[in-house]
Design a protein around this motif. Structure first.
Motif, PDB file in Angstrom:
ATOM      1  N   GLU A 147       0.813  -1.224   0.000  1.00  0.00           N
ATOM      2  CA  GLU A 147       0.000   0.000   0.000  1.00  0.00           C
ATOM      3  C   GLU A 147       0.846   1.273   0.000  1.00  0.00           C
ATOM      4  OE1 GLU A 147      -3.201   0.219   2.839  1.00  0.00           O
ATOM      5  OE2 GLU A 147      -4.025   2.021   1.868  1.00  0.00           O
ATOM      6  N   GLU A 151       0.459   4.518  -2.478  1.00  0.00           N
ATOM      7  CA  GLU A 151       0.340   5.920  -2.050  1.00  0.00           C
ATOM      8  C   GLU A 151       1.332   6.797  -2.803  1.00  0.00           C
ATOM      9  OE1 GLU A 151      -0.891   4.873   2.577  1.00  0.00           O
ATOM     10  OE2 GLU A 151       0.959   5.995   2.193  1.00  0.00           O
ATOM     11  N   PRO A 175     -10.001  -3.939  -4.319  1.00  0.00           N
ATOM     12  CA  PRO A 175     -10.475  -2.657  -3.747  1.00  0.00           C
ATOM     13  C   PRO A 175      -9.328  -1.735  -3.338  1.00  0.00           C
ATOM     14  CG  PRO A 175     -11.524  -4.554  -2.673  1.00  0.00           C
ATOM     15  CD  PRO A 175     -10.446  -5.091  -3.540  1.00  0.00           C
ATOM     16  N   LEU A 176      -8.275  -2.305  -2.802  1.00  0.00           N
ATOM     17  CA  LEU A 176      -7.135  -1.496  -2.366  1.00  0.00           C
ATOM     18  C   LEU A 176      -6.459  -0.830  -3.567  1.00  0.00           C
ATOM     19  CD1 LEU A 176      -5.198  -0.660  -0.037  1.00  0.00           C
ATOM     20  CD2 LEU A 176      -3.825  -2.676  -0.634  1.00  0.00           C
ATOM     21  N   LYS A 179      -8.294   2.020  -5.130  1.00  0.00           N
ATOM     22  CA  LYS A 179      -8.255   3.285  -4.400  1.00  0.00           C
ATOM     23  C   LYS A 179      -7.180   4.221  -4.953  1.00  0.00           C
ATOM     24  CE  LYS A 179      -7.793   3.918   0.243  1.00  0.00           C
ATOM     25  NZ  LYS A 179      -7.425   3.396   1.577  1.00  0.00           N
ATOM     26  N   TYR A 180      -6.137   3.662  -5.528  1.00  0.00           N
ATOM     27  CA  TYR A 180      -4.988   4.471  -5.950  1.00  0.00           C
ATOM     28  C   TYR A 180      -4.719   4.469  -7.455  1.00  0.00           C
ATOM     29  CZ  TYR A 180      -3.904   4.098  -0.946  1.00  0.00           C
ATOM     30  OH  TYR A 180      -3.958   4.137   0.417  1.00  0.00           O
ATOM     31  N   GLN A 203     -15.493  -4.225 -12.125  1.00  0.00           N
ATOM     32  CA  GLN A 203     -15.323  -2.824 -11.728  1.00  0.00           C
ATOM     33  C   GLN A 203     -15.034  -2.026 -12.996  1.00  0.00           C
ATOM     34  OE1 GLN A 203     -11.912  -1.235 -11.581  1.00  0.00           O
ATOM     35  NE2 GLN A 203     -11.688  -2.906 -13.049  1.00  0.00           N
ATOM     36  N   LYS A 205     -12.514   0.380 -13.750  1.00  0.00           N
ATOM     37  CA  LYS A 205     -11.210   0.891 -14.213  1.00  0.00           C
ATOM     38  C   LYS A 205     -10.654   0.046 -15.356  1.00  0.00           C
ATOM     39  CE  LYS A 205     -10.124   3.639 -10.381  1.00  0.00           C
ATOM     40  NZ  LYS A 205      -9.271   4.048  -9.301  1.00  0.00           N
TER      41      LYS A 205
END
Ligand code: PEP
Ligand code: MN
Length: 340
Positions: A147, A151, A175-176, A179-180, A203, A205
């Motif tokens: 993660e 970030e 899902p993680l 997020k990015y 999903q 993307k």
């Protein structure tokens, strides 16, 4: 089966056919082309009452799709798809502009990543690559920053506007990573992880689907079909070399797949000459060859200090190398009526 409408057919006719298809227990995928609308019917085709659909005014014909993949097939959609990638620089693959995705094999360090992101943007890239989760042959090798790496990638997007392309290795990570990231990379080793393909298909993307190390073109197309059959049509195919008896390079890069994919599919196909050769000195020539044969994009490993890269340093070019490569790529792109 696909239902082909007459040119200029009314939307209400299309809606009516969709209703009929659903009544027959099938699902639809409506493709509005520049010339005509086509509805692909998904599911058990034996349930389809062809005559009923054929009799709807505005329907020109109902025909079978011969390829085992349907939604990915050129039979269903003649126009090339332009697949958006995100970011603020208009990154996409499949249009006149060739997508340039560059960055390190893995995210290793915040400062270094931000530095290389600015450098690849400067060179002309519209998307940044970098793995936060790495599929390594050895369980003892560096597995990525997880993660924290994601970030850093998101911070690089903030600063540069580059779209972020990064690998997702499992369903639990979807899902993680979502997020990015802007684009989910499904790696070669996961091309036939059908549950993961379904998960990224559910999903919105864009999915960058890499060809498996020993996958045939048909298997590759069917993997794309897995994603598309769950509702996500934004798939970019990526040739990254296959395993052969040859040993002078890490993989054998079969570029004939590029024009062949364009013949059988509307999906964009990009090339990864870094995994494709394993050697930085082979990367520029294979980039040029890829553009010459019609590739819709390139994904290139680029590191400011390849000697000290934690992963794939031997196949990484430097930002300076990328900048000089762009000079010839622009000329080749122009020769084949593309921009880069
Ligand atoms: C990569 O892009 O660094 C990578 C691991 O790719 P592939 O899945 O093609 O081996
Ligand atoms: Mn790599």
């Amino acid at each position: 089966m696909i239902v082909v409408f007459e040119q200029g057919a009314d939307k209400s006719r299309v809606d009516h056919v969709v209703t009929l298809i659903r009544e027959m227990g099938l699902r639809e995928h409506v493709i509005v082309g520049t010339e005509r609308t086509v509805v692909a019917c998904i599911g058990d085709e034996r349930k389809m009452d062809i005559e009923r659909v054929e009799n709807v005014p505005g329907v020109e014909k109902v025909m079978p799709v011969l390829a085992p993949y349907k939604m990915a097939s050129r039979e269903v959609k003649k126009d090339r798809s332009v697949v958006p990638m995100g970011g603020t620089l208009g990154a996409s693959a499949g249009g006149k502009k060739i997508a340039l995705i560059a960055g390190p094999c893995s995210v290793e360090d915040r400062v270094k990543l931000l530095e290389v992101a600015h450098a690849v943007k400067e060179a002309g890239a519209t998307a940044l690559r970098g793995g936060a989760f790495k599929p390594r042959t050895s369980p003892y090798a560096f597995q990525g920053m997880g993660e924290k790496g994601l970030e850093i990638l998101a911070e690089a997007r903030e600063q540069t506007g580059l779209a972020v392309v990064t690998e997702v290795m499992s369903i639990e990570q979807v899902p993680l990573v979502a997020k990015y990231a802007d684009v989910f990379q499904v790696g070669a080793r996961n091309m036939q992880n059908y549950n993961l393909l379904w998960a990224v298909g559910e999903q919105k993307k864009t999915v960058l689907l890499k060809r498996g190390l020993s996958a045939t073109l048909e298997e590759f197309m069917l993997a794309a079909e897995y994603v598309m059959s769950r509702g996500n049509s934004n798939v970019i195919l990526c040739e990254r070399g296959i395993r052969t008896f040859e040993s002078y390079c890490r993989n054998t890069l079969p570029l004939a797949i590029v024009p062949e994919v364009h013949r059988i599919s509307h999906l964009p196909i990009i090339v990864d000459p870094s995994q494709g050769t394993g050697h930085a000195h082979l990367v520029p020539d294979m980039c040029r060859a890829s553009v010459a044969c019609g590739a819709d994009g390139l994904i290139i490993e680029c590191h400011s200090d390849p000697e000290h890269a934690l992963t794939d340093g031997a196949q990484s070019i430097t930002p300076q190398g990328l900048k000089s490569l762009m000079v010839s790529l622009r000329k080749i792109a122009a020769a084949v009526d593309r921009d880069i």
